[in-house]
Structures are given as structure tokens and as C-alpha cells.
Design a protein around this motif. Structure first.
Motif, PDB file in Angstrom:
ATOM      1  N   SER A  77     -22.176   5.504 -38.585  1.00  0.00           N
ATOM      2  CA  SER A  77     -21.905   6.819 -39.167  1.00  0.00           C
ATOM      3  C   SER A  77     -21.567   6.599 -40.635  1.00  0.00           C
ATOM      4  CB  SER A  77     -20.754   7.524 -38.446  1.00  0.00           C
ATOM      5  OG  SER A  77     -19.573   6.747 -38.514  1.00  0.00           O
ATOM      6  N   GLN A  99     -31.912  11.833 -45.517  1.00  0.00           N
ATOM      7  CA  GLN A  99     -31.890  12.300 -44.130  1.00  0.00           C
ATOM      8  C   GLN A  99     -31.615  11.124 -43.200  1.00  0.00           C
ATOM      9  OE1 GLN A  99     -35.887  14.159 -44.179  1.00  0.00           O
ATOM     10  NE2 GLN A  99     -34.832  16.045 -43.571  1.00  0.00           N
ATOM     11  N   GLY A 100     -31.177  11.428 -41.996  1.00  0.00           N
ATOM     12  CA  GLY A 100     -30.916  10.408 -41.003  1.00  0.00           C
ATOM     13  C   GLY A 100     -31.437  10.812 -39.642  1.00  0.00           C
ATOM     14  N   ASP A 123     -30.138  16.412 -42.293  1.00  0.00           N
ATOM     15  CA  ASP A 123     -29.749  16.191 -43.679  1.00  0.00           C
ATOM     16  C   ASP A 123     -28.382  15.520 -43.764  1.00  0.00           C
ATOM     17  OD1 ASP A 123     -32.066  17.317 -44.677  1.00  0.00           O
ATOM     18  OD2 ASP A 123     -31.204  19.335 -44.796  1.00  0.00           O
ATOM     19  N   LEU A 124     -28.328  14.393 -44.472  1.00  0.00           N
ATOM     20  CA  LEU A 124     -27.068  13.740 -44.796  1.00  0.00           C
ATOM     21  C   LEU A 124     -26.640  14.080 -46.217  1.00  0.00           C
ATOM     22  CD1 LEU A 124     -27.752  10.176 -43.323  1.00  0.00           C
ATOM     23  CD2 LEU A 124     -26.594  12.090 -42.228  1.00  0.00           C
ATOM     24  N   CYS A 140     -20.690  12.445 -47.612  1.00  0.00           N
ATOM     25  CA  CYS A 140     -21.660  12.754 -46.553  1.00  0.00           C
ATOM     26  C   CYS A 140     -20.978  13.680 -45.552  1.00  0.00           C
ATOM     27  CB  CYS A 140     -22.131  11.475 -45.866  1.00  0.00           C
ATOM     28  SG  CYS A 140     -23.280  11.765 -44.497  1.00  0.00           S
ATOM     29  N   VAL A 142     -21.988  14.852 -42.729  1.00  0.00           N
ATOM     30  CA  VAL A 142     -22.424  14.704 -41.334  1.00  0.00           C
ATOM     31  C   VAL A 142     -21.933  13.369 -40.785  1.00  0.00           C
ATOM     32  CG1 VAL A 142     -24.411  14.618 -39.784  1.00  0.00           C
ATOM     33  CG2 VAL A 142     -24.461  16.098 -41.802  1.00  0.00           C
ATOM     34  N   ASN A 143     -21.309  13.397 -39.600  1.00  0.00           N
ATOM     35  CA  ASN A 143     -20.744  12.178 -39.023  1.00  0.00           C
ATOM     36  C   ASN A 143     -21.554  11.658 -37.841  1.00  0.00           C
ATOM     37  OD1 ASN A 143     -18.701  10.195 -39.105  1.00  0.00           O
ATOM     38  ND2 ASN A 143     -17.696  11.137 -37.344  1.00  0.00           N
ATOM     39  N   ASN A 144     -22.777  12.172 -37.659  1.00  0.00           N
ATOM     40  CA  ASN A 144     -23.602  11.735 -36.537  1.00  0.00           C
ATOM     41  C   ASN A 144     -23.912  10.246 -36.615  1.00  0.00           C
ATOM     42  OD1 ASN A 144     -23.886  14.551 -37.088  1.00  0.00           O
ATOM     43  ND2 ASN A 144     -25.635  14.652 -35.724  1.00  0.00           N
ATOM     44  N   ILE A 146     -26.290   7.191 -36.692  1.00  0.00           N
ATOM     45  CA  ILE A 146     -27.686   7.110 -37.094  1.00  0.00           C
ATOM     46  C   ILE A 146     -28.186   5.679 -37.006  1.00  0.00           C
ATOM     47  CG2 ILE A 146     -27.559   9.116 -38.627  1.00  0.00           C
ATOM     48  CD1 ILE A 146     -27.366   7.127 -40.954  1.00  0.00           C
ATOM     49  N   LEU A 149     -32.613   5.849 -41.976  1.00  0.00           N
ATOM     50  CA  LEU A 149     -32.461   6.755 -43.110  1.00  0.00           C
ATOM     51  C   LEU A 149     -33.819   7.008 -43.756  1.00  0.00           C
ATOM     52  CD1 LEU A 149     -29.410   5.050 -44.852  1.00  0.00           C
ATOM     53  CD2 LEU A 149     -29.348   7.238 -43.659  1.00  0.00           C
TER      54      LEU A 149
END
Length: 332
Positions: A77, A99-100, A123-124, A140, A142-144, A146, A149
């Protein structure tokens, strides 16, 4: 913004690679993932033009954008980015977006590049303006977790280094971890003192992530006087230990010849007293030999007592470096 506790998960030292690039005419995209700082070499040219330490595409004339796909060494993340354009002045990319995605382990690179294995690119970092010869830092949102990238330059140009700071995700528990690592930053352990941290800080040995290089461990200078080097660590609360793991990864010609461990159960004592008394703490592990670039495991038959302890002293003989120290056990 760059938190020293976070890892550059996009660093090539950690196995991250560029798997496809739309254009790298002037400078190889893999250079932007290097851990080293970018350099300028006056008068250095190759067949295509001025040599640049980073990724640089040719000038686009078709209204499209250049991009590359990156496979991370491990699922991670991301907390923040640093788009470093050092030495890129009239040739930096004016804009960037990131993006991720996350794909199952074993997915081949071609299936990520053609999109057939990707359920969603998210989108990151939306399109952002960046400046030349500078550090362009962005949060960033977003904490998804990944695995890959996609970096897009708007429309073309170059960047020197791409840094993505975050944390690695553990896919599954290490089979050697049949308990809790009570001696980890994650569980509140901390370094109190080291007599020498010339090449690397003692606190590094408490990290959870895989060692990235010698700089990611504890390393002392070459000792030219009698004695040995040592450090003191504190647990978040008292614990017992069943297994001790010493990792000398990356340390080849500079690992300690031997090491030993002592412990004590103390509280509300001044640091100066702790350090002075540590010389007489109870031995948990007698002097043991170490080897280069490997994991050493010491089981119950090696461990000298099962008493709870709150502090640890590690002695290395006579000097050198280790990457990680782990105590597998339980809190009391």
C-alpha cells in the motif's frame, strides 16, 4: 512528507521492475527505480543524445502520452510519492498521473500489460503538474493493496527518480513464525542505545520488512581497539521467547564473527542505569557464531532461560553488521 518509517516500495533494490514502457528513447525507464540519488555527468552523450540518469522519452508529436507499467517486488500500500526531476530542466515531464491494480500471484507480465488479468485500474494520483529539477511530493489518497503501477507522463519528457513510500503486505505468515515477534517495531519494541551506529542504526534490526540493503540494518565501523560493540533494546511489555532469529542478509564481508544476548526485567529506571547494569544482565543466549548473508535460528535447546524480560542487550564480537533480530514468543 517522506516518512522515514515507510519503505520506498518502488525501489529496484526490492525487486520492483518496469515490465513495459511506451518510449525510453533518451533514457532507460529502469533508472528511475534505483535507490541512488540521480547524477549529472557533464559531456556524457550516447547514440541518441545527452545521457540522463532517469527515464526520458522522445518528444511526442501525436497528441498522446508516454507511460510505463511497473511490477512491485511485493504487494504494498502506498502513502505518498516523490517525483524527483533532479537535473531535468528543459526536458522534464510537465505532468504525471499514477494508477494501481492488484492481480493474483503468478500472473504473467503480458497479461497485466494487455489488461486481460486486471479487473480494475484505480487512480492513486490524478493528473498533477510537476516542476523541473525539483522534488515533487504528493499524498496518495488510496490505501488499497497493489501489485502493479501505471505511470503516465503528460505528454512526454523525463523524470529522474520515482519514489513510492508505503508498506508491504504480508500474503501469508512466514512458517518460521509460529508465535509473535515480540522484538519488532510493529509490536512496540524500540532501540535505546548502541555504542556505534556508523553505517546503520540499531533500530533498523526491529523492522518487519525484508532487509533492502546493508544500509537497512545495524552496522558498526571496523573496531581497532579491544572489546566489542553492543546495543540495548526495549520491549513494549514483558515477554518470553521460544525462538531467536538473526538475519545477516546483505552482510557478507562485514558480518560479526559471533554474538550473544542478555536480558533483564526492569521498569521505571533511568537510561544511564539501564546501560550501566546491562553488562551484568542474565544471559539468554551464549556466544554463537554467525555466517554471511543468511538466517540463523536458535531454538529452545539453545535458549538459556524462560524467564520474562523487558529489555535486551545484544553484543556482537568484535564488530560488523546484522540486518534483523527477531524474538518469537509471547507477551506476559
Amino acid at each position: 512528507m517522506e516518512n522515514n518509517k515507510l519503505i520506498d516500495v518502488a525501489c529496484s533494490d526490492n525487486g520492483t521492475k518496469v515490465i513495459y514502457c511506451s518510449d525510453e528513447f533518451f533514457a532507460d525507464s529502469s533508472r528511475m527505480l534505483q535507490s541512488s540519488n540521480p547524477v549529472w555527468v557533464e559531456g556524457k552523450y550516447d547514440d541518441n543524445g545527452k545521457w540522463m540518469d532517469g527515464w526520458e522519452s522522445r518528444r511526442r508529436r501525436d497528441g498522446k502520452n508516454d507511460f510505463c507499467f511497473i511490477r512491485l517486488g511485493k504487494k504494498a500500500s502506498i502513502n505518498s510519492f516523490n517525483i524527483d526531476t533532479t537535473h531535468f530542466t528543459g526536458n522534464f515531464a510537465p505532468g504525471i498521473s499514477i494508477q494501481g491494480c492488484s492481480v493474483p500471484g503468478g500472473t504473467t507480465d503480458d497479461l497485466v500489460v494487455d489488461g486481460s488479468a486486471v479487473s480494475e485500474w484505480f487512480d492513486l494520483l490524478g493528473k498533477k503538474e510537476i516542476m523541473g529539477d525539483s522534488h515533487n511530493r504528493f499524498e496518495c489518497p488510496v490505501n488499497n493493496p497493489i501489485t502493479h503501477l501505471k505511470i503516465t507522463l503528460h505528454p512526454d519528457g523525463g523524470i529522474a527518480r520515482f519514489r513510492a513510500y508505503g508498506e508491504f503486505w504480508e500474503e501469508k505468515r512466514d512458517p518460521s513464525f509460529d508465535g509473535v515477534n515480540v522484538l519488532s517495531k510493529e509490536n512496540g519494541a524500540r532501540a535505546i542505545y548502541a555504542n556505534d551506529e556508523h553505517f546503520g542504526r540499531l533500530s533498523n534490526i526491529l523492522e518487519k520488512h525484508e532487509p533492502l540493503s546493508m544500509a537497512d540494518g545495524w552496522e558498526t565501523r571496523r573496531r581497532r581497539e579491544p572489546g566489542n560493540d553492543w546495543g540495548v533494546l526495549a520491549l513494549s511489555k514483558p515477554a518470553q521467547v521460544d525462538k531467536i532469529i538473526v538475519d545477516t542478509k546483505h552482510f557478507k564481508g562485514n558480518f560479526p564473527h559471533k554474538f550473544s544476548i542478555s536480558t533483564a526485567h526492569i521498569s521505571d529506571v533511568e537510561k544511564s542505569v539501564i546501560l550501566e547494569d546491562s553488562m551484568s544482565w542474565k544471559k539468554l543466549l551464549d556466544q554463537q557464531k554467525l555466517g554471511m548473508n543468511q538466517i540463523h535460528t536458535f531454538e529452545k535447546n539453545d535458549i538459556l532461560h524462560n524467564e520474562p524480560f523487558s529489555h535486551v542487550r545484544i553484543d556482537i564480537y568484535p564488530d560488523g553488521g546484522i540486518a534483523r533480530l527477531k524474538f518469537i514468543g509471547k507477551f506476559i
